[in-house]
Write an enzyme that holds these catalytic residues in place. Structure first.
Site, PDB file in Angstrom:
ATOM      1  N   ASP A  65      -3.967 -56.052 -22.114  1.00 38.84           N
ATOM      2  CA  ASP A  65      -3.641 -56.683 -20.834  1.00 38.84           C
ATOM      3  C   ASP A  65      -3.084 -58.087 -21.021  1.00 38.84           C
ATOM      4  OD1 ASP A  65      -5.821 -54.531 -20.226  1.00 38.84           O
ATOM      5  OD2 ASP A  65      -4.687 -54.898 -18.402  1.00 38.84           O
ATOM      6  N   ASN A  89      -8.357 -56.867 -23.495  1.00 38.48           N
ATOM      7  CA  ASN A  89      -8.140 -55.464 -23.110  1.00 38.48           C
ATOM      8  C   ASN A  89      -9.452 -54.954 -22.519  1.00 38.48           C
ATOM      9  OD1 ASN A  89      -6.387 -53.150 -22.961  1.00 38.48           O
ATOM     10  ND2 ASN A  89      -7.659 -52.203 -24.534  1.00 38.48           N
TER      11      ASN A  89
END
Ligand code: RUB
Length: 355
Positions: free
Chosen positions: A241, A251
């Site tokens: 992310d 993440n």
């Protein structure tokens, strides 16, 4: 190269590529594949305002770094069609960015649209189309490049879901890598973690892989260490992310534990990331805002309370994996190995690319 200039050309190109769009725009409405209903129902819901978009993202009706960015991009287009002023466009962007603070993709996308300093829907449509077309091509490249790291006979462990509908529909990160490895003639198996509490692994990763006949074994999140320690896994591939220059990765929560177990057992740990996931401004992982979600997402399952009343719970949706635990990044510009800062600087050279 995907040469599309308008929304209808983009929609047609995606249909021609056989893409199941996580989101698309048609007749001044955003049509969102409701990921909460998967795998049992494939249903698109209409979103007509940026408040609708923000609510859908918070409720996880769309999720995954690429998909939320694409949804927010259409949100900006819709706001422009409604005749928004520059200030109103900025407010709409801020409303959507605030929904998921850890992923950098919404902010990166919204800021690129705002940087045009225009409220003209045609100009914004051109920018949105070019963003999504570029993202599709990046997913094609990431699949090709990532597949080269997977060997014939490998069992690859993945966490959460970075598949087609976590991205813009071609391959996201991990799904594209797996599908390309199989297309290259490699015999691979996937181990997918279920990914509590939204079960993206059980509901979506396993579903996507099964649809294309890639063998997948679903495990509980807390079994990852067992499978890594028993040499049942040869590689780990996850999405991200947010990735910093030093290689620190935000993440889905649980990624850090998997990275630790992979390092302890000498299993390569690969992270796929596209340009919108790269954050060259934040110095350290500890500076990344980790999204804390409602504690009921832990105490309840399927709307039913499973913990005794009065029990407190916490749910950080992401964790930070230090760059030192990452073997390499898979990007649309190639594989980047340590030292990561040099590798990222070398691949993303222009000012526009690196800010
Ligand atoms: C999603 C998640 C995914 C990344 C991958 O979390 O952590 O691994 O978004 O995205 P959530 P990408 O389900 O909470 O949104 O495919 O762009 O790497």
């Amino acid at each position: 190269m995907l040469t599309v200039r308008t929304i209808s050309e983009l929609n047609q190109a995606m249909a021609d590529m056989g893409i199941l769009a996580p989101v698309y725009y048609s007749e001044e409405t955003i049509w969102l594949l409701d990921q909460v209903l998967l795998p049992f129902r494939e249903e698109y819901i209409p979103l007509r305002t940026t408040a609708d978009v923000a609510r859908a993202i918070v409720e996880m009706r769309t999720r995954g770094a690429g998909a939320i960015a694409a949804t927010a991009a259409y949100g900006m287009l819709e706001r422009a069609h409604q005749g928004a002023s520059m200030e109103e466009l900025e407010a709409a962007g801020a409303e959507m960015v605030a929904t998921r603070p850890t992923a950098s993709s919404i902010g990166w996308t919204v800021n690129r649209i705002l940087a045009l300093r225009t409220t003209d829907p045609e100009a914004i449509e051109a920018a949105v189309v070019s963003f999504i077309a570029a993202k599709i091509m990046a997913e094609v490249e990431i699949a090709r490049i990532g597949a080269s790291l997977v060997d014939d006979g490998d069992t690859v462990l993945t966490h959460c879901h970075a598949g087609t509908i976590a991205g813009v529909g071609y391959g996201g990160i991990t799904f594209g890598v797996f599908r390309q490895a199989v297309a290259d003639g490699k015999d691979i198996r996937v181990i997918a973690t279920e990914t509590r509490p939204y079960l993206q692994g059980a509901r979506i990763t396993a579903w996507e892989l099964t649809k294309v006949n890639i063998p997948v074994t679903l495990i509980t999140d807390n079994a990852a260490g067992y499978f890594l320690s028993t040499r049942a896994v040869q590689k780990v591939v996850v999405g991200a992310d947010r990735v910093l220059l030093n290689g620190d990765v935000a993440n889905k929560v649980g990624t850090y534990m998997i990275a630790l177990a992979a390092a302890a057992n000498g299993v390569p740990f690969y992270v796929g990331v596209g340009r919108a996931g790269l954050d060259f401004a934040t110095a350290r992982g500890a500076d990344i805002a980790v999204e804390m979600r409602d504690s009921r997402e832990v105490t309840d399952i399927g709307g039913r309370r499973i913990a005794a009343s009065g029990v407190e719970a916490m749910y950080p949706a992401f964790d930070i994996t230090p760059g030192g635990l990452v073997s390499a990044f898979i990007t649309e510009r190639g594989v980047i190995r340590p030292p990561f800062a040099e590798g990222f600087r070398e691949k993303y050279t222009t000012v526009e690319e690196s800010n």
